[in-house]
Motif scaffolding. Structure first.
Motif, PDB file in Angstrom:
ATOM      1  N   LYS A   1     -13.106   3.159 -15.512  1.00 16.11           N
ATOM      2  CA  LYS A   1     -11.887   3.561 -16.219  1.00 16.11           C
ATOM      3  C   LYS A   1     -11.063   4.507 -15.350  1.00 16.11           C
ATOM      4  N   GLY A   2      -9.767   4.370 -15.408  1.00 17.56           N
ATOM      5  CA  GLY A   2      -8.879   5.251 -14.656  1.00 17.56           C
ATOM      6  C   GLY A   2      -7.453   5.088 -15.140  1.00 17.56           C
ATOM      7  N   PRO A   3      -6.508   5.700 -14.469  1.00 17.34           N
ATOM      8  CA  PRO A   3      -6.670   6.520 -13.270  1.00 17.34           C
ATOM      9  C   PRO A   3      -7.234   7.911 -13.582  1.00 17.34           C
ATOM     10  N   PRO A   4      -7.872   8.522 -12.561  1.00 16.41           N
ATOM     11  CA  PRO A   4      -8.058   8.008 -11.201  1.00 16.41           C
ATOM     12  C   PRO A   4      -9.151   6.943 -11.144  1.00 16.41           C
ATOM     13  N   PHE A   5      -8.937   5.970 -10.278  1.00 18.40           N
ATOM     14  CA  PHE A   5      -9.893   4.894 -10.062  1.00 18.40           C
ATOM     15  C   PHE A   5     -10.712   5.211  -8.814  1.00 18.40           C
ATOM     16  N   GLY A   6     -11.998   5.422  -8.992  1.00 18.14           N
ATOM     17  CA  GLY A   6     -12.862   5.689  -7.852  1.00 18.14           C
ATOM     18  C   GLY A   6     -13.183   4.413  -7.093  1.00 18.14           C
ATOM     19  N   ILE A   7     -13.748   4.593  -5.914  1.00 14.32           N
ATOM     20  CA  ILE A   7     -14.131   3.466  -5.071  1.00 14.32           C
ATOM     21  C   ILE A   7     -15.479   3.761  -4.447  1.00 14.32           C
ATOM     22  N   ALA A   8     -16.259   2.716  -4.199  1.00 17.40           N
ATOM     23  CA  ALA A   8     -17.519   2.872  -3.469  1.00 17.40           C
ATOM     24  C   ALA A   8     -17.210   3.013  -1.987  1.00 17.40           C
ATOM     25  N   ARG A   9     -17.966   3.854  -1.328  1.00 17.92           N
ATOM     26  CA  ARG A   9     -17.699   4.080   0.103  1.00 17.92           C
ATOM     27  C   ARG A   9     -17.757   2.785   0.930  1.00 17.92           C
ATOM     28  N   PRO A  10     -18.738   1.912   0.735  1.00 15.88           N
ATOM     29  CA  PRO A  10     -18.735   0.672   1.529  1.00 15.88           C
ATOM     30  C   PRO A  10     -17.484  -0.173   1.307  1.00 15.88           C
ATOM     31  N   GLU A  11     -16.957  -0.164   0.090  1.00 19.51           N
ATOM     32  CA  GLU A  11     -15.736  -0.930  -0.175  1.00 19.51           C
ATOM     33  C   GLU A  11     -14.542  -0.339   0.560  1.00 19.51           C
ATOM     34  N   LEU A  12     -14.435   1.002   0.554  1.00 23.11           N
ATOM     35  CA  LEU A  12     -13.343   1.644   1.291  1.00 23.11           C
ATOM     36  C   LEU A  12     -13.434   1.311   2.778  1.00 23.11           C
ATOM     37  N   GLU A  13     -14.628   1.420   3.324  1.00 22.03           N
ATOM     38  CA  GLU A  13     -14.802   1.150   4.756  1.00 22.03           C
ATOM     39  C   GLU A  13     -14.484  -0.303   5.087  1.00 22.03           C
ATOM     40  N   GLN A  14     -14.846  -1.215   4.202  1.00 18.16           N
ATOM     41  CA  GLN A  14     -14.543  -2.626   4.434  1.00 18.16           C
ATOM     42  C   GLN A  14     -13.036  -2.866   4.457  1.00 18.16           C
ATOM     43  N   LEU A  15     -12.315  -2.163   3.606  1.00 13.73           N
ATOM     44  CA  LEU A  15     -10.864  -2.306   3.556  1.00 13.73           C
ATOM     45  C   LEU A  15     -10.179  -1.726   4.792  1.00 13.73           C
ATOM     46  N   LEU A  16     -10.661  -0.568   5.251  1.00 12.76           N
ATOM     47  CA  LEU A  16      -9.954   0.138   6.310  1.00 12.76           C
ATOM     48  C   LEU A  16     -10.379  -0.241   7.725  1.00 12.76           C
ATOM     49  N   HIS A  17     -11.629  -0.623   7.908  1.00 11.73           N
ATOM     50  CA  HIS A  17     -12.126  -0.828   9.266  1.00 11.73           C
ATOM     51  C   HIS A  17     -11.388  -1.894  10.081  1.00 11.73           C
TER      52      HIS A  17
ATOM     53  N   PHE B   1      -3.892   6.522  -3.646  1.00  7.71           N
ATOM     54  CA  PHE B   1      -4.797   5.373  -3.546  1.00  7.71           C
ATOM     55  C   PHE B   1      -5.585   5.196  -4.844  1.00  7.71           C
ATOM     56  N   CYS B   2      -6.019   6.310  -5.454  1.00 10.13           N
ATOM     57  CA  CYS B   2      -6.835   6.227  -6.662  1.00 10.13           C
ATOM     58  C   CYS B   2      -6.006   6.168  -7.938  1.00 10.13           C
ATOM     59  N   ALA B   3      -4.685   6.311  -7.819  1.00 13.12           N
ATOM     60  CA  ALA B   3      -3.826   6.284  -8.998  1.00 13.12           C
ATOM     61  C   ALA B   3      -3.454   4.869  -9.418  1.00 13.12           C
ATOM     62  N   LEU B   4      -3.393   3.963  -8.463  1.00 15.15           N
ATOM     63  CA  LEU B   4      -2.975   2.597  -8.739  1.00 15.15           C
ATOM     64  C   LEU B   4      -4.189   1.705  -9.022  1.00 15.15           C
ATOM     65  N   PRO B   5      -3.987   0.600  -9.737  1.00 13.41           N
ATOM     66  CA  PRO B   5      -5.104  -0.280 -10.077  1.00 13.41           C
ATOM     67  C   PRO B   5      -5.851  -0.756  -8.836  1.00 13.41           C
ATOM     68  N   PRO B   6      -7.180  -0.891  -8.929  1.00 12.72           N
ATOM     69  CA  PRO B   6      -7.982  -1.303  -7.770  1.00 12.72           C
ATOM     70  C   PRO B   6      -7.524  -2.596  -7.109  1.00 12.72           C
ATOM     71  N   LYS B   7      -6.940  -3.506  -7.882  1.00 15.06           N
ATOM     72  CA  LYS B   7      -6.498  -4.775  -7.299  1.00 15.06           C
ATOM     73  C   LYS B   7      -5.402  -4.571  -6.256  1.00 15.06           C
ATOM     74  N   MET B   8      -4.760  -3.399  -6.254  1.00 13.45           N
ATOM     75  CA  MET B   8      -3.676  -3.128  -5.307  1.00 13.45           C
ATOM     76  C   MET B   8      -4.160  -2.497  -4.007  1.00 13.45           C
ATOM     77  N   ARG B   9      -5.445  -2.205  -3.908  1.00 11.05           N
ATOM     78  CA  ARG B   9      -5.950  -1.518  -2.708  1.00 11.05           C
ATOM     79  C   ARG B   9      -5.675  -2.265  -1.409  1.00 11.05           C
ATOM     80  N   PRO B  10      -5.909  -3.577  -1.346  1.00  9.31           N
ATOM     81  CA  PRO B  10      -5.601  -4.267  -0.085  1.00  9.31           C
ATOM     82  C   PRO B  10      -4.129  -4.139   0.315  1.00  9.31           C
ATOM     83  N   GLN B  11      -3.213  -4.155  -0.664  1.00 10.05           N
ATOM     84  CA  GLN B  11      -1.782  -3.986  -0.368  1.00 10.05           C
ATOM     85  C   GLN B  11      -1.500  -2.600   0.206  1.00 10.05           C
ATOM     86  N   ILE B  12      -2.151  -1.587  -0.367  1.00 11.01           N
ATOM     87  CA  ILE B  12      -1.932  -0.225   0.116  1.00 11.01           C
ATOM     88  C   ILE B  12      -2.382  -0.096   1.561  1.00 11.01           C
ATOM     89  N   VAL B  13      -3.589  -0.572   1.848  1.00 14.91           N
ATOM     90  CA  VAL B  13      -4.130  -0.453   3.201  1.00 14.91           C
ATOM     91  C   VAL B  13      -3.283  -1.249   4.192  1.00 14.91           C
TER      92      VAL B  13
END
Length: 200
Positions: free
Chosen positions: A153-169, A117-129
């Motif tokens: 800067k990354g990888p690894p690309f970190g994420i804010a916890r609220p953003e992760l929760e918004q994506l997964l919930h 999840f943290c290896a790929l560019p942040p723009k791909m997170r919705p696709q991963i989820v």
């Protein structure tokens, strides 16, 4: 140790990872099986698991020897070669494939997340989820490590916890959330072991 010179800068490209594996530049590689996964396996009934972006694949042998039906994939040919070399008799568990188009041979119960999840560019997170949600049945789990950091800067690309929760919930409920005691330097103090269960 000097950092090698690389020509590919896009981590969404297999060639980015091929260069790094071919030059043995893998600062994300822990070299063994994380303690949190070992604990999870000890208390969980063996099932069918997919490991996307498996890299060197140390967890493959651990899961297979514990009775899990494990498939590990990576879109980097060099990563697959590395994993197959390390895994010896478990090498057939590793195949070259793109996570977004890969079709498992058997229905999955678990997707193991370790620095994919943290290896790929942040723009791909919705696709991963979205792909996690497509691959897992109700009650299936995404279990693994999530890197919380605000450095762009990354990888690894970190994420804010609220953003992760918004994506997964919309698709998953968080059922485990624990600190990690054996992180490698790049993740130290910034990753957590989490288990997310697929909603009905």
């Amino acid at each position: 140790m000097n950092t090698p010179i690389f020509s590919v800068r896009d981590p969404a490209s297999p060639e980015f990872w091929n260069e790094r594996f071919e030059q043995a530049f893998m600062p994300w590689d822990k070299g063994d099986v994380p303690l949190a996964l070992q604990d999870y396996v000890r208390r969980t009934t063996p099932a069918t698991v997919l490991i996307p972006g498996c890299g060197a694949g140390y967890e493959v042998a651990y899961l297979a020897e514990a009775g899990w039906n494990v498939t590990a994939i990576d879109f980097s040919a060099a990563a697959v070669t590395c994993a197959q070399t390390i895994l010896c008799k478990w090498a057939p568990c590793v195949v070259q494939a793109d996570f977004f188009t890969f079709v498992p041979r058997a229905p999955l119960n678990l997707i193991y997340e370790r620095a994919f999840f943290c290896a790929l560019p942040p723009k791909m997170r919705p696709q991963i989820v979205q792909r996690w949600a497509e691959l897992l049945p109700v009650g299936g789990q995404v279990a693994g490590f999530f890197f919380f950091d605000d450095h762009p800067k990354g990888p690894p690309f970190g994420i804010a916890r609220p953003e992760l929760e918004q994506l997964l919930h919309p698709y998953f409920d968080l059922i485990e959330d624990q600190p990690v005691s054996d992180s490698i330097a790049v993740f130290a103090g910034k990753e957590r072991w989490q288990v997310w269960r697929r909603k009905p």
